[in-house]
Scaffold this active site. Structure first.
Site, short mmCIF file in Angstrom:
data_model
loop_
_atom_site.label_atom_id
_atom_site.label_comp_id
_atom_site.label_asym_id
_atom_site.label_seq_id
_atom_site.Cartn_x
_atom_site.Cartn_y
_atom_site.Cartn_z
N GLY A 30 0.93 -1.10 -0.13
CA GLY A 30 -0.11 -0.04 0.30
C GLY A 30 1.02 1.44 -0.15
CG ASN A 31 1.49 3.13 -2.63
OD1 ASN A 31 0.17 3.06 -3.57
ND2 ASN A 31 2.23 1.66 -2.83
N GLY A 46 8.70 -0.45 0.15
CA GLY A 46 9.39 -1.21 0.93
C GLY A 46 8.34 -1.16 2.23
CB SER A 75 6.66 0.11 -6.68
OG SER A 75 5.69 -0.47 -6.23
CD GLU A 76 1.51 0.33 -8.55
OE1 GLU A 76 1.69 1.03 -8.99
OE2 GLU A 76 1.76 -1.13 -7.85
CG HIS A 94 -2.23 1.30 -4.26
ND1 HIS A 94 -3.27 0.16 -5.32
CD2 HIS A 94 -1.30 0.51 -4.44
CE1 HIS A 94 -3.00 -0.45 -5.33
NE2 HIS A 94 -1.81 -0.71 -4.97
CG HIS A 96 -2.18 -4.39 -1.46
ND1 HIS A 96 -1.31 -5.54 -1.61
CD2 HIS A 96 -2.53 -3.87 -2.86
CE1 HIS A 96 -0.28 -4.87 -2.49
NE2 HIS A 96 -1.16 -3.58 -3.55
CG HIS A 156 -2.67 -4.28 -7.61
ND1 HIS A 156 -2.03 -4.12 -8.09
CD2 HIS A 156 -2.68 -4.59 -6.61
CE1 HIS A 156 -1.55 -3.13 -7.77
NE2 HIS A 156 -1.14 -3.25 -6.49
#
Length: 219
Positions: A30-31, A46, A75-76, A94, A96, A156
């Site tokens: 998640g981010n 990470g 990474s997103e 974002h 999960h 996802h």
């Protein structure tokens, strides 16, 4: 680093920990980001969100170049920056989240089964599967977000945008609640959905009554 950017780092870290507390992210999955002018405060790749501190939040420009912080951004990054460029919100989250992920495996769209989903724009589209962290995923999500503030990402997770990180966390909660509601109803029978006329009536009622805000009793 400006004082506004420092404050944004605080809000992003706080929102990240809140998502973990609410069970909407697990570990490093998640981010979160917040736009401040021409820059974005964003979680690093990470990072364990339940432990995230403000000094771990990275500042990038709208082209993705790091301007402050010691950690590489999530990474997103393309997903977040694409949403800012096209829809100009104040924050992006974002996740999960469990039920969002589950429904993304079986639905092409989460129907509008409760009027509270109007806060997300109504029914929630499911973007087709694309590899995480790619421009292709970002583009698929952007298309699913047209006229919406939330989308599911097939196999996802989910993404939402809002005015600020706290509001984005609340949108993520609402989306997961709607996913849970649909799942429970579908286990019993075929969920009824709200049509355009019903949703228009809700919008009119909200406007007329100031629904969702407190009011003093008139004298």
């Amino acid at each position: 680093m400006t004082s506004e950017q420092a404050a944004a780092r605080e809000r992003v870290a706080r929102a990240s920990r809140a998502l973990a507390t609410k069970g909407l992210v697990l570990g490093t999955a998640g981010n979160v980001s917040e736009r401040v002018g021409e820059h974005v405060a964003i979680t690093p790749t990470g990072a364990r969100l339940e432990q995230l501190e403000p000094d771990q939040v990275t500042i990038v420009d709208l082209d993705g170049r790091v301007v402050a912080g010691e950690l590489a951004p999530t990474s997103e990054l393309d997903l977040h920056l694409g949403i800012y460029r096209r829809y100009a919100p104040g924050a992006v989250v974002h996740t999960h989240a469990p039920l969002a992920c589950a429904l993304s495996l079986v639905l092409d769209e989460l129907p509008c089964v409760h009027y509270a989903m109007l806060a997300l724009g109504g029914s929630v589209r499911v973007a087709p599967y694309r590899t995480f962290g790619t421009p292709e995923l970002a583009e698929a999500a952007l298309e699913a977000l047209v006229d919406r503030s939330a989308a599911l990402l097939a196999n996802h997770g989910a993404v939402v945008h809002a005015d600020d990180p706290q509001a984005a966390v609340e949108c993520s909660e609402l989306l997961e609640w709607a996913c849970t509601l649909y799942w429970r109803a579908a286990a019993i029978g075929t969920p009824r959905t709200l049509d355009g006329d019903a949703l228009a009536a809700v919008s009119r009622a909200v406007a007329a009554r100031g629904y969702g805000t407190t009011h003093r009793l008139s004298e």
